[in-house]
Write a protein that holds these residues in place. Structure first.
Motif, PDB file in Angstrom:
ATOM      1  N   VAL A   1      14.959 -37.156 -89.249  1.00 22.54           N
ATOM      2  CA  VAL A   1      14.982 -36.491 -90.550  1.00 22.54           C
ATOM      3  C   VAL A   1      14.711 -34.997 -90.404  1.00 22.54           C
ATOM      4  N   GLY A   2      15.539 -34.203 -91.091  1.00 20.96           N
ATOM      5  CA  GLY A   2      15.310 -32.761 -91.163  1.00 20.96           C
ATOM      6  C   GLY A   2      15.757 -31.976 -89.950  1.00 20.96           C
ATOM      7  N   ALA A   3      16.721 -32.489 -89.211  1.00 18.47           N
ATOM      8  CA  ALA A   3      17.208 -31.798 -88.010  1.00 18.47           C
ATOM      9  C   ALA A   3      18.656 -32.176 -87.761  1.00 18.47           C
ATOM     10  N   SER A   4      19.346 -31.326 -87.008  1.00 16.20           N
ATOM     11  CA  SER A   4      20.732 -31.595 -86.636  1.00 16.20           C
ATOM     12  C   SER A   4      20.875 -31.956 -85.168  1.00 16.20           C
ATOM     13  N   SER A   5      19.820 -31.742 -84.406  1.00 15.05           N
ATOM     14  CA  SER A   5      19.831 -32.093 -82.986  1.00 15.05           C
ATOM     15  C   SER A   5      18.392 -32.072 -82.485  1.00 15.05           C
ATOM     16  N   TRP A   6      18.213 -32.536 -81.249  1.00 10.65           N
ATOM     17  CA  TRP A   6      16.880 -32.523 -80.652  1.00 10.65           C
ATOM     18  C   TRP A   6      16.521 -31.124 -80.155  1.00 10.65           C
ATOM     19  N   PRO A   7      15.384 -30.572 -80.531  1.00 12.06           N
ATOM     20  CA  PRO A   7      14.927 -29.333 -79.897  1.00 12.06           C
ATOM     21  C   PRO A   7      14.672 -29.568 -78.407  1.00 12.06           C
ATOM     22  N   ALA A   8      14.758 -28.520 -77.641  1.00  8.33           N
ATOM     23  CA  ALA A   8      14.566 -28.634 -76.197  1.00  8.33           C
ATOM     24  C   ALA A   8      13.204 -29.241 -75.880  1.00  8.33           C
ATOM     25  N   GLY A   9      13.207 -30.231 -74.995  1.00  8.68           N
ATOM     26  CA  GLY A   9      11.972 -30.823 -74.508  1.00  8.68           C
ATOM     27  C   GLY A   9      11.387 -31.929 -75.349  1.00  8.68           C
ATOM     28  N   VAL A  10      11.905 -32.166 -76.547  1.00 11.58           N
ATOM     29  CA  VAL A  10      11.304 -33.159 -77.443  1.00 11.58           C
ATOM     30  C   VAL A  10      11.519 -34.575 -76.940  1.00 11.58           C
ATOM     31  N   THR A  11      12.715 -34.897 -76.485  1.00  7.98           N
ATOM     32  CA  THR A  11      12.998 -36.288 -76.094  1.00  7.98           C
ATOM     33  C   THR A  11      12.188 -36.732 -74.883  1.00  7.98           C
ATOM     34  N   GLY A  12      11.592 -35.793 -74.181  1.00  7.81           N
ATOM     35  CA  GLY A  12      10.738 -36.164 -73.058  1.00  7.81           C
ATOM     36  C   GLY A  12       9.497 -36.924 -73.490  1.00  7.81           C
ATOM     37  N   ALA A  13       9.165 -36.848 -74.779  1.00  6.99           N
ATOM     38  CA  ALA A  13       7.996 -37.557 -75.291  1.00  6.99           C
ATOM     39  C   ALA A  13       8.308 -39.004 -75.635  1.00  6.99           C
ATOM     40  N   ALA A  14       9.584 -39.392 -75.566  1.00  8.23           N
ATOM     41  CA  ALA A  14       9.970 -40.751 -75.947  1.00  8.23           C
ATOM     42  C   ALA A  14       9.534 -41.757 -74.895  1.00  8.23           C
TER      43      ALA A  14
END
Length: 352
Positions: A270-283
């Motif tokens: 929600v509230g975004a068009s793509s993943w900011p750099a480095g965010v998916t590393g927290a998954a």
């Protein structure tokens, strides 16, 4: 409120919070020996809140009434300790929406889904399971409909038209705290007239707490059944949101492996068009399995300020969910969706 269970020995002597808690706990447990702990705790909290404002006797009456309401509601659904499957045949396609983290935007996702489907003349039931005063869909209907009798005198379901194709079903109570077990079984939300194509459910309770014991209250919408439900997990495009979403999925995993609930199958950001750099590393591994097919709902300044109102969610936000609905066969496939599907197939079929 007809329940009058009052401990007169402790009524004249409050004895501090600890003593009051013991008294209120005894009163809550009298209602039903199988009342889940979450409902006992909430009933005690309702009594403490009332005691602070109106005195010990009033607090005891409210605790007893709250527990009795939760017990009566739960006895009319599938038992919380049962592994029975649900019959979803009267609801169309059932899409429960969970929040992976606080403020993730589950209510917005639910509204986007229902508005997108309604724009294509699908007949939609939009269910709001939230405590009434904390609902993200409280102003989602232009005119409030009539409140209908629920499974107990303290719990009512109000059906209102959001638009010509969507019925919004919300909860009401006069009690100060709405326990998880006071959420009626799904059949009480269903309108008495008309067939449904899709039911979208905003599971408006703390998903972390709900996931600890998802077989009653709002978690009942996750129960395995026929046809299978299609749960969505809402999150924000941030590392904390993904980390917290992982913990919600970790709690649900054991229930899914036991075959009693359906695990979330789709991530909506929600509230975004793509993943900011480095965010998916927290998954974690559970969220990571949902990343490739994640759907992004772009930020909209009006929605961010106003929340969900009686107006439809802006078209550009609705458009973002259409490929998912096409993929699920709930709307006709668009050329854009078809091209994306082809690209995905080509990637999977290409030699390593």
């Amino acid at each position: 409120m007809n329940t009058e269970w009052v401990d007169h020995d402790s009524e004249s002597s409050t004895g501090g919070v600890e003593q009051r808690d013991r008294t209120l706990t005894r009163l809550a447990c009298r209602s039903w020996q199988d009342l889940p702990t979450a409902d006992v705790v909430a009933a005690v909290e309702s009594g403490e809140l009332t005691t602070a404002n109106h005195g010990a006797a009033a607090g005891q009456r409210v605790t007893a009434a709250t527990a009795a309401s939760a017990a009566a509601v739960q006895r009319q659904g599938v038992a919380p300790v049962s592994d029975a499957v649900a019959d979803w045949s009267g609801f169309g396609a059932v899409i429960p929406v969970l929040a992976g983290s606080p403020g993730a935007g589950a209510s917005l996702v639910a509204a986007v889904l229902s508005d997108a489907l309604s724009s294509l003349r699908q007949r939609v039931l939009l269910v709001d399971t939230a405590e009434p005063v904390r609902s993200g869909l409280a102003t989602a209907a232009p005119v409030e409909g009539a409140a209908e009798a629920g499974p107990h005198e303290s719990v009512r379901v109000r059906h209102s038209w959001r638009d010509e194709s969507t019925v919004l079903a919300r909860l009401e109570t006069e009690l100060p705290v709405f326990t998880p077990g006071m959420v009626p079984p799904p059949r009480f939300f269903k309108p008495t007239n008309g067939a449904l194509d899709v039911t979208v459910v905003d599971i408006g309770h703390d998903a972390w707490r709900m996931a600890a014991h998802p077989l009653s209250g709002p978690g009942a919408w996750l129960r395995s059944g026929s046809p299978p439900v299609r749960p969505l997990l809402a999150c924000r495009a941030s590392r904390p949101s993904l980390s917290q979403a992982e913990q919600v999925l970790a709690r649900l995993e054991a229930w899914n492996e036991a075959g009693v609930i359906t695990f979330p199958i789709q991530l909506v950001v929600v509230g975004a068009s793509s993943w900011p750099a480095g965010v998916t590393g927290a998954a974690g591994r559970r969220v990571a399995a949902l990343l490739e097919e994640a759907v992004f709902l772009p930020h909209d300044s009006t929605v961010a300020v106003e929340g969900i109102t009686a107006e439809p969610v802006p078209k550009r936000v609705r458009a973002a969910i259409m490929p998912l609905l096409s993929r699920w066969g709930l709307v006709a496939s668009s050329p854009v969706t078809s091209r994306r599907a082809v690209r995905r197939r080509n990637r999977k079929d290409s030699p390593a």
